[in-house]
Design an enzyme around this catalytic site. Structure first.
Site, PDB file in Angstrom:
ATOM      1  CG  ASP A 340     -14.336 -60.897 -39.669  1.00  0.00           C
ATOM      2  OD1 ASP A 340     -15.740 -61.020 -39.774  1.00  0.00           O
ATOM      3  OD2 ASP A 340     -13.506 -61.646 -39.464  1.00  0.00           O
ATOM      4  CD  GLU A 377     -18.864 -60.714 -37.054  1.00  0.00           C
ATOM      5  OE1 GLU A 377     -19.754 -61.112 -38.056  1.00  0.00           O
ATOM      6  OE2 GLU A 377     -17.705 -61.043 -37.578  1.00  0.00           O
TER       7      GLU A 377
END
Length: 695
Positions: A340, A377
């Site tokens: 993330d 990401e």
């Protein structure tokens, strides 16, 4: 108060390590002059034995350590800084004196019945209300014959899912006592196998703080970690000390047994401790400036959008991240990780982006993670956008441009064709095709963050009032459309159009060059009623709905068939040996691409174009494929191009998203045949795929 025999111990390994005769405890805390190990009788004990450590024999420069004789797995413990080193400029900017602290390397977090999220200045109260760690022995679990499936990326279909949300709905058919748990997920593995996916990407399962949300709301997604080693206990139907770990491992083993890999969505960019007003669980109490990016005034930089930013390129934090990844890989048998806001791992202690960030390169090159899937990401909430530029060659990336450009083209936007074509062929403008393998791109149209696929064609605007933020939260740039009516409707014509658009985007996700990722429930048109930021919706709005309408059954069958076509087996003409190849895997990356319009060899590359046809030859396996996408709002009559090399062969219609199930994906032995030059009607907002063997 119980008495314990202690000795010097060591810091060869951080955390609580079971050794002959007892347990060794070791922790990093350079700012403490006196630190205390707290040993509790059980999770609710408010009067632990306090073992103060101040002598140099218990300290090795930055680390404190002690060996406690006669204890074993199951011992509940915590740490507390009693005094800070006075030579620090401001001890309050480094440690929290008097707080009960979790072990950063603790393998389980326990919550007493009197648990409170925030600790006070009342130390006696903190003893009763603070979370605590427990000594864990991971070596006793029987993995049997478990092995990693190790699917290559060109044969990987990722299914992003929420452990709880997958089976929490009462209509899931899972027994009440295991709904929303790791064991509940095991019950639904046959569904995943039938769908054809090869990997599940689980939203965060590290222990997180469910109260990290607005008052009256719960954090459902879990992007607020309290620990990087402990499994989230609320997803387990067994609340014994080892229950959550064993149940998680049972799930991994069961998925592996069915050929499905487990990828964890991991959050190493921030913690649930938030900013200066947030709670103190662990890192704030031990050394704020080691673990977080802060300015000279003690303010937390917030590149995560969640109050703080992990100081990932500090040597201690880098080691913590690597140790955590290796633990999950080797002890818990997971197959990979999706990071993330991975771009935060490229920032230094001042928040400045680094060209070759050590944290990213450490993960990329660690030999113990060599066979793990590593997905980034590649952006953060501070504006650092690194798509195509994450340091290291092993990293794969969520391709946000694929999401936006395919959405835009399929919606019918002008000036979108050229970008759409680049996404279709693996984004060579982003990834250097001569240096990077085609699977660098993780292709997705939807993910947990944003509209579901159904909502993408049903709502033009986000509808997030239920989140309690006056509708201000969530992305306002969704490239969505309602096609004339906002929300659900009984209009059959409009619903057919919406279903067709969902099929178009699902087909493009699955068949484009790269590795496809599907959001849980998109295969059955799951809706969140226009909420594109359901992080705090721990209810049926977010849960998988297992009661399907005819349209949902249609979409499920289409998705299942498309996945099968992507992984269809073929023969090589030279040897005729059976091998597994992805049908359109390298086709669209071929140097022998032909581009067509409604007439062969006449593509319309103008900014107002909404159509494109591409013919590709997969020379290694001798298959031609022709894909024609009509994103225009009117039907088109197209002429099929000739088949190179062998004019006698015919095209076989494999996919037509405008057709009704089951004709939308044709049985390979009953595909309609068309000769080169044939005129086909391609309905408005639909795509077709034709194939032909070249031998």
């Amino acid at each position: 108060m119980e008495q314990f025999v202690i000795s010097q111990g060591h810091c060869n390994k951080l955390g609580a390590t079971i050794e002959e005769g007892g347990v060794n405890f070791a922790i990093y805390c350079p700012a403490a002059s006196i630190i205390e190990l707290l040993l509790f009788k059980d999770v609710d004990d408010a009067n632990p034995t306090v073992i103060p450590l101040s002598s140099p024999i218990y300290r090795s420069i930055y680390y404190w350590h002690v060996f406690v004789h006669g204890i074993k797995a199951g011992q509940v413990y915590a740490w507390r800084v009693r005094e800070a080193v006075r030579s620090y400029k401001s001890s309050s900017q480094h440690v929290e004196v008097g707080k009960v602290l979790l072990d950063p390397y603790g393998k389980r977090v326990l919550f007493p019945k009197a648990y409170e999220r925030f600790q006070s200045n009342d130390e006696a109260k903190n003893m009763a209300t603070a979370a605590r760690s427990v000594v864990i022995d991971t070596s006793t679990y029987d993995w049997g014959l478990d092995c990693y499936p190790r699917h290559p990326l060109n044969r990987t279909i990722i299914y992003e899912m929420h452990v709880k949300g997958f089976t929490a709905n009462p209509n899931s058919g899972v027994a009440d006592d295991i709904r929303g748990t790791y064991r509940g997920l095991i019950e639904k593995i046959p569904y995943l196998v039938d769908l054809g996916i090869t990997a599940v990407e689980l939203l965060p399962i590290y222990q997180f703080d469910k109260y990290d949300a607005l008052p009256g709301k719960l954090n459902y997604w879990g992007y607020c970690p309290m620990s990087f080693f402990a499994v989230h206990e609320a997803y387990s139907s067994d609340q014994s000390i080892m229950g959550p770990l064993d149940e998680f491992r049972d799930m991994v083993k069961a998925l592996h047994r069915n050929g499905i890999e487990v990828i964890l969505d991991v959050v190493y960019n921030h913690t649930s401790e938030g900013n200066a007003q947030g709670p103190c669980y662990c890192f704030k109490g031990l050394d704020k400036r080691t673990y977080y990016i802060m300015n000279d005034q003690g303010d937390y930089y917030n590149y995560s959008g969640c109050g703080n930013t992990l100081n990932a390129n500090n040597a201690v934090v880098r080691a913590l991240i690597l140790d955590s990844l290796i633990f999950w890989k080797e002890e818990m048998h997971v197959d990979g990780f999706r990071f993330d806001l991975a771009s935060i791992l490229a920032r230094d202690a001042n928040g400045t982006p680094l060209m070759n960030a050590p944290a990213l390169l450490d993960i990329d090159r660690n030999c113990r993670l060599a066979d793990a899937k590593i997905i980034a990401e590649p952006w953060d909430a501070g504006g650092l956008y690194q798509l195509g530029n994450i340091a290291g060659n092993k990293w794969r990336e969520w391709n946000g441009q694929f999401r936006d450009d395919v959405r835009s083209f399929i919606r019918g936007d002008s000036h979108s064709l050229k970008k759409f074509v680049l996404r279709l062929i693996g984004s060579p403008d982003i990834y250097n095709e001569r240096e990077i393998d085609p699977q660098k791109s993780i292709n997705f149209i939807t993910c947990h963050d944003g509209f579901t696929l159904h909502d993408l064609v049903t709502y033009a605007y986000r509808h997030n009032l239920d989140n309690g933020e006056m509708g201000r939260d969530g992305n306002d740039n969704n490239y969505s459309a309602n096609y004339g009516y906002e929300g659900e409707t009984d209009n059959e014509s409009l619903n057919r159009l919406r279903l067709r658009q969902c099929k178009n985007m699902m087909a493009l996700t699955i068949l484009s060059m790269g590795t496809p990722m599907i959001l849980m429930g998109d295969e059955v048109l799951r809706t969140q009623k226009g909420n594109n930021n359901a992080y705090c919706q721990d209810n049926e709005l977010s849960y998988m709905n297992w009661e399907l309408t005819a349209a949902q059954e249609d979409m499920l069958n289409f998705t299942r068939q498309m996945i099968k076509r992507r992984t269809m087996r073929t023969r090589t003409s030279a040897t005729h040996r059976r091998k597994s190849y992805t049908m359109l895997d390298r086709v669209l990356r071929s140097t022998k691409l032909q581009w067509h319009g409604v007439r062969p060899f006449q593509p319309d590359w103008s900014d107002q174009s909404h159509t494109i046809g591409v013919l590709a030859y997969w020379g290694q396996y001798q298959i031609y494929a022709y894909v024609f996408v009509n994103a225009f709002w009117e039907d088109l009559q197209i002429e099929l191009p000739p088949l190179p090399r062998n004019a006698k062969r015919q095209w076989s219609l494999l996919v037509d998203t405008a057709d009704e199930t089951p004709q939308d994906v044709t049985n390979i032995f009953a595909m309609p045949k068309y000769g080169p030059g044939s005129i086909l009607n391609v309905e408005a907002r639909s795509l077709i795929i034709l194939v032909s063997p070249a031998f």
